[in-house]
Write a protein that holds these residues in place. Structure first.
Motif, PDB file in Angstrom:
ATOM      1  N   ILE A 198      39.524   1.501  13.372  1.00  0.00           N
ATOM      2  CA  ILE A 198      38.518   0.179  13.895  1.00  0.00           C
ATOM      3  C   ILE A 198      37.418   0.640  14.126  1.00  0.00           C
ATOM      4  O   ILE A 198      36.645  -0.723  13.709  1.00  0.00           O
ATOM      5  N   ASP A 199      36.953   1.051  14.287  1.00  0.00           N
ATOM      6  CA  ASP A 199      34.772   1.503  14.660  1.00  0.00           C
ATOM      7  C   ASP A 199      34.489   1.404  13.372  1.00  0.00           C
ATOM      8  O   ASP A 199      33.171   0.456  13.027  1.00  0.00           O
ATOM      9  N   ALA A 200      35.712   2.056  12.134  1.00  0.00           N
ATOM     10  CA  ALA A 200      34.739   2.214  10.814  1.00  0.00           C
ATOM     11  C   ALA A 200      34.692   0.647  10.568  1.00  0.00           C
ATOM     12  O   ALA A 200      34.054  -0.354   9.452  1.00  0.00           O
ATOM     13  N   GLN A 201      35.842  -0.437  10.822  1.00  0.00           N
ATOM     14  CA  GLN A 201      36.217  -1.674  10.310  1.00  0.00           C
ATOM     15  C   GLN A 201      35.180  -2.758  11.495  1.00  0.00           C
ATOM     16  O   GLN A 201      34.224  -3.468  10.299  1.00  0.00           O
ATOM     17  N   ILE A 202      34.617  -2.254  12.421  1.00  0.00           N
ATOM     18  CA  ILE A 202      33.531  -2.924  13.105  1.00  0.00           C
ATOM     19  C   ILE A 202      32.361  -2.373  12.822  1.00  0.00           C
ATOM     20  O   ILE A 202      31.318  -3.320  12.761  1.00  0.00           O
ATOM     21  N   THR A 203      32.437  -1.608  12.283  1.00  0.00           N
ATOM     22  CA  THR A 203      30.617  -0.815  11.603  1.00  0.00           C
ATOM     23  C   THR A 203      30.317  -2.167  10.078  1.00  0.00           C
ATOM     24  O   THR A 203      29.692  -2.546  10.106  1.00  0.00           O
ATOM     25  N   ALA A 204      31.258  -2.257   9.325  1.00  0.00           N
ATOM     26  CA  ALA A 204      31.441  -2.678   8.182  1.00  0.00           C
ATOM     27  C   ALA A 204      31.037  -4.149   8.479  1.00  0.00           C
ATOM     28  O   ALA A 204      30.145  -4.585   7.798  1.00  0.00           O
ATOM     29  N   MET A 205      31.792  -5.215   9.182  1.00  0.00           N
ATOM     30  CA  MET A 205      31.605  -5.761   9.826  1.00  0.00           C
ATOM     31  C   MET A 205      30.326  -5.922  10.572  1.00  0.00           C
ATOM     32  O   MET A 205      29.318  -7.520   9.798  1.00  0.00           O
ATOM     33  N   GLN A 206      29.578  -5.584  11.071  1.00  0.00           N
ATOM     34  CA  GLN A 206      28.458  -5.339  12.201  1.00  0.00           C
ATOM     35  C   GLN A 206      26.882  -5.502  10.825  1.00  0.00           C
ATOM     36  O   GLN A 206      26.421  -5.985  10.464  1.00  0.00           O
ATOM     37  N   LYS A 207      27.152  -5.097   9.746  1.00  0.00           N
ATOM     38  CA  LYS A 207      26.485  -4.214   8.280  1.00  0.00           C
ATOM     39  C   LYS A 207      26.741  -6.001   7.892  1.00  0.00           C
ATOM     40  O   LYS A 207      25.117  -5.706   7.710  1.00  0.00           O
ATOM     41  N   GLN A 211      22.864  -8.133   6.631  1.00  0.00           N
ATOM     42  CA  GLN A 211      22.463  -8.446   5.848  1.00  0.00           C
ATOM     43  C   GLN A 211      22.537 -10.205   5.517  1.00  0.00           C
ATOM     44  O   GLN A 211      21.782 -10.488   5.172  1.00  0.00           O
ATOM     45  N   GLN A 212      23.552 -10.981   6.269  1.00  0.00           N
ATOM     46  CA  GLN A 212      23.370 -12.331   6.532  1.00  0.00           C
ATOM     47  C   GLN A 212      22.625 -12.691   6.958  1.00  0.00           C
ATOM     48  O   GLN A 212      22.635 -14.170   7.112  1.00  0.00           O
ATOM     49  N   GLY A 213      21.788 -12.053   8.269  1.00  0.00           N
ATOM     50  CA  GLY A 213      21.511 -12.706   9.231  1.00  0.00           C
ATOM     51  C   GLY A 213      22.090 -12.954  10.323  1.00  0.00           C
ATOM     52  O   GLY A 213      20.953 -14.067  10.745  1.00  0.00           O
ATOM     53  N   TYR A 214      23.392 -12.479  10.288  1.00  0.00           N
ATOM     54  CA  TYR A 214      23.568 -13.114  11.755  1.00  0.00           C
ATOM     55  C   TYR A 214      23.551 -12.357  12.890  1.00  0.00           C
ATOM     56  O   TYR A 214      23.424 -10.855  12.891  1.00  0.00           O
ATOM     57  N   THR A 215      23.806 -12.522  14.116  1.00  0.00           N
ATOM     58  CA  THR A 215      24.485 -11.605  15.133  1.00  0.00           C
ATOM     59  C   THR A 215      24.935 -10.564  15.072  1.00  0.00           C
ATOM     60  O   THR A 215      26.384 -10.673  14.520  1.00  0.00           O
ATOM     61  N   LEU A 216      24.544  -8.939  15.683  1.00  0.00           N
ATOM     62  CA  LEU A 216      25.955  -8.220  15.455  1.00  0.00           C
ATOM     63  C   LEU A 216      27.137  -8.239  15.878  1.00  0.00           C
ATOM     64  O   LEU A 216      28.509  -7.152  16.503  1.00  0.00           O
TER      65      LEU A 216
END
Length: 266
Positions: A198-207, A211-216
């Motif tokens: 789950i943490d890996a999925q969240i990290t990938a989404m935040q990354k 990159q797309q300029g959205y808030t983490l």
């Protein structure tokens, strides 16, 4: 609910009323007869240790049930009664005969296993239905139609009311819940692996969001909920000595005809 026999001439009427009420319980929409059994299995290579464990479990379970109701008692089911339960499940059309011995004095029927063995048959031959026929989504045991279902995905929170909702359906059914405890070390590994994924999925989404300029902070609510539930589960296991279980829930619906089976399923 039933009428108790009295010392008068009205007992035949009481018996007739009892028979009518029992029939209504079996057929009525608001009155459903239910038999509930708690089955406990022990993995042991010694009969003596297994029996000692069963006796300990009997005492523990009786204490737990008496905490719910002071009059509750735990009564082990005899071998003959266990076989009769299986017989009733597989032979609902009443075409087969279970008992093979009659007491000449009392007239009570019983199952003589020694007589079966002398005849070259076993209890499996007695409880087995006259036939089994399977289709892709239903089957027949003797002349009774049936359909088996199972619960595939269990939500993080499941109210016990769902059991009452299912078992209150006005049809003949077999509802089973099987639990198998998971060793604490193994359970902890499972939960920690879930947390890492789950943490890996969240990290990938935040990354990707960065990159797309959205808030983490733009994380799907469902993923946040899974993360919190997993952390709470690990806390319960480590700090509160809670257990994890493998659970299987199955439901078998029975009917006297194919149309009745489809109606029960709807």
């Amino acid at each position: 609910v039933m009428f108790t026999p009295q010392k008068d001439s009205l007992n035949p009427y009481r018996q007739e009323m009892n028979t009518i009420m029992l029939d209504n319980i079996q057929k009525g929409r608001s009155n459903i007869a239910q038999d509930k059994y708690l089955c406990v299995a022990i993995d042991s290579n010694s009969d003596e240790r297994a029996m000692a464990k069963f006796e300990e479990l009997d005492r523990t379970l009786e204490k737990m049930f008496r905490d719910i109701s002071p009059d509750a008692r735990i009564l082990p089911v005899s071998l003959e009664n266990r076989l009769k339960i299986l017989f009733d499940i597989y032979n609902q059309d009443d075409n087969n005969i279970f008992y093979n011995k009659k007491d000449p004095k009392t007239g009570e029927m019983s199952l003589d296993i020694d007589a079966l063995l002398r005849g070259g048959i076993s209890v499996k031959d007695v409880i087995a239905p006259s036939s089994l026929y399977f289709e892709s989504s239903w089957f027949k045991t003797g002349n009774t139609y049936a359909k088996a279902l199972f619960l595939q995905d269990v939500p993080s929170f499941l109210s016990t009311e769902f059991v009452a909702d299912l078992t209150d359906l006005t049809c003949n059914m077999l509802f089973s819940m099987q639990y198998q405890p998971i060793e604490t070390v193994e359970a902890t590994k499972i939960v920690k692996t879930m947390m890492i994924n789950i943490d890996a999925q969240i990290t990938a989404m935040q990354k990707t969001a960065g990159q797309q300029g959205y808030t983490l902070d733009l994380i799907p609510p469902e993923l946040k909920r899974k993360q919190q539930n997993t952390r709470d589960l690990l806390t319960d296991m480590v700090a509160r000595d809670q257990k994890m279980y493998f659970m299987t829930i199955t439901l078998v619906i029975f009917a006297s005809s194919k149309d009745e089976l489809e109606n029960n399923m709807s």
